[in-house]
Design a protein around this motif. Structure first.
Motif, PDB file in Angstrom:
ATOM      1  N   MET A 175       0.895  -1.179   0.093  1.00 11.97           N
ATOM      2  CA  MET A 175      -0.114  -0.116  -0.033  1.00 11.97           C
ATOM      3  C   MET A 175       0.960   1.193   0.049  1.00 11.97           C
ATOM      4  SD  MET A 175      -2.491  -1.455   2.814  1.00 11.97           S
ATOM      5  CE  MET A 175      -3.314   0.239   3.287  1.00 11.97           C
TER       6      MET A 175
ATOM      7  N   ALA B 131       2.612   1.761  -3.411  1.00 15.82           N
ATOM      8  CA  ALA B 131       1.376   2.113  -4.294  1.00 15.82           C
ATOM      9  C   ALA B 131       1.143   3.641  -4.160  1.00 15.82           C
ATOM     10  CB  ALA B 131       0.157   1.260  -4.094  1.00 15.82           C
TER      11      ALA B 131
ATOM     12  N   TRP C 253      -7.282   6.801  -1.037  1.00 11.88           N
ATOM     13  CA  TRP C 253      -5.956   6.160  -0.286  1.00 11.88           C
ATOM     14  C   TRP C 253      -6.278   6.564   1.202  1.00 11.88           C
ATOM     15  CZ3 TRP C 253      -2.306   5.846   3.263  1.00 11.88           C
ATOM     16  CH2 TRP C 253      -1.449   4.807   3.248  1.00 11.88           C
TER      17      TRP C 253
ATOM     18  N   GLN D 145      -9.328   4.869   2.760  1.00 12.35           N
ATOM     19  CA  GLN D 145      -9.259   3.515   3.017  1.00 12.35           C
ATOM     20  C   GLN D 145      -8.509   3.422   4.280  1.00 12.35           C
ATOM     21  OE1 GLN D 145      -6.693   1.301   2.875  1.00 12.35           O
ATOM     22  NE2 GLN D 145      -5.080   2.887   2.074  1.00 12.35           N
TER      23      GLN D 145
ATOM     24  N   VAL E   7     -10.896   0.538  -0.781  1.00 12.95           N
ATOM     25  CA  VAL E   7     -10.284  -0.315  -1.201  1.00 12.95           C
ATOM     26  C   VAL E   7     -10.191  -0.743  -2.849  1.00 12.95           C
ATOM     27  CG1 VAL E   7      -8.600  -2.550  -1.281  1.00 12.95           C
ATOM     28  CG2 VAL E   7      -9.451  -1.271   0.765  1.00 12.95           C
TER      29      VAL E   7
ATOM     30  N   THR F  75      -9.870   2.801  -4.542  1.00 10.12           N
ATOM     31  CA  THR F  75      -8.551   3.169  -4.416  1.00 10.12           C
ATOM     32  C   THR F  75      -7.633   2.324  -5.690  1.00 10.12           C
ATOM     33  OG1 THR F  75      -8.757   3.777  -2.308  1.00 10.12           O
ATOM     34  CG2 THR F  75      -6.652   3.623  -3.053  1.00 10.12           C
ATOM     35  N   MET F  76      -7.898   1.171  -5.586  1.00 13.07           N
ATOM     36  CA  MET F  76      -7.276   0.386  -6.538  1.00 13.07           C
ATOM     37  C   MET F  76      -7.426   0.733  -7.920  1.00 13.07           C
ATOM     38  SD  MET F  76      -7.039  -3.837  -7.083  1.00 13.07           S
ATOM     39  CE  MET F  76      -8.678  -3.977  -8.019  1.00 13.07           C
TER      40      MET F  76
ATOM     41  N   PHE G  86      -2.276  -2.896  -4.976  1.00 15.18           N
ATOM     42  CA  PHE G  86      -3.441  -2.909  -4.183  1.00 15.18           C
ATOM     43  C   PHE G  86      -4.311  -4.231  -4.341  1.00 15.18           C
ATOM     44  CE2 PHE G  86      -5.437   0.455  -1.548  1.00 15.18           C
ATOM     45  CZ  PHE G  86      -4.120   1.324  -1.264  1.00 15.18           C
TER      46      PHE G  86
ATOM     47  N   TYR H 156      -4.541  -6.655  -1.481  1.00 16.15           N
ATOM     48  CA  TYR H 156      -5.148  -5.946  -0.356  1.00 16.15           C
ATOM     49  C   TYR H 156      -6.742  -6.181  -0.398  1.00 16.15           C
ATOM     50  CZ  TYR H 156      -6.343  -2.035   2.673  1.00 16.15           C
ATOM     51  OH  TYR H 156      -6.703  -1.029   3.750  1.00 16.15           O
TER      52      TYR H 156
END
Length: 158
Positions: free
Chosen positions: A55, A58, A75, A78, A109, A112-113, A127, A130
């Motif tokens: 994370m 990233a 980010w 999350q 998440v 965000t990914m 990500f 995760y």
């Protein structure tokens, strides 16, 4: 990669991870019925250390890219939900509220990914594990909640 940024993101992850030390599972959680597919205890610190490193990498990969504001805001969202789940589930012993938090974590998440992926494919890929882990955590939270109806209203003092 900008290592100052990496360690800044890692510090945010460290703050979230601290809730695990402050609100450990303890006897209450050990006494709950859990599915046979519950990961072994030793896997949790290994998985979270790996995930927090990914994370952080990233975040650092995209932080200086143009138009990274949305990805960085997500980010932040999350990691907030990440930090919130442990005190809600283990500290307050509120499995239903924990389920709500982990589902919000899953959505944040995933978003965000996707936002990271649009900026940098490697950041998005970092990500992916995760999201898999939070999917398992969501299923585990739901299953434990369902298997233990008598513990759904447990007092935090227990």
């Amino acid at each position: 990669m900008d290592y100052v940024l990496f360690f800044t993101f890692l510090a945010a992850c460290g703050a979230a991870a601290t809730t695990g030390a402050l609100f450990s599972p303890g006897p209450w959680y050990r006494a709950l019925r859990k599915p046979v597919w519950t990961p072994p205890d030793w896997l949790f610190p290994v998985a979270w250390t790996t995930l927090y490193l990914c994370m952080s990498a990233a975040g650092a990969r995209v932080a200086n890219l143009p138009d990274s504001g949305q990805a960085l805001a997500l980010w932040s969202v999350q990691i907030g939900f990440n930090a919130l789940w442990t005190p809600v589930f283990f500290g307050l012993k509120r499995m239903g509220a924990g389920l709500a938090v982990v589902l919000l974590l899953w959505v944040s998440v995933a978003l965000t990914m996707l936002a990271l992926w649009q900026l940098d494919t490697v950041a998005g890929l970092l990500f992916a594990p995760y999201l898999v882990w939070v999917t398992v955590a969501s299923a585990l939270n739901f299953t434990v909640w369902r298997m233990n109806p008598e513990a759904r209203v447990a007092s935090p003092a227990e």
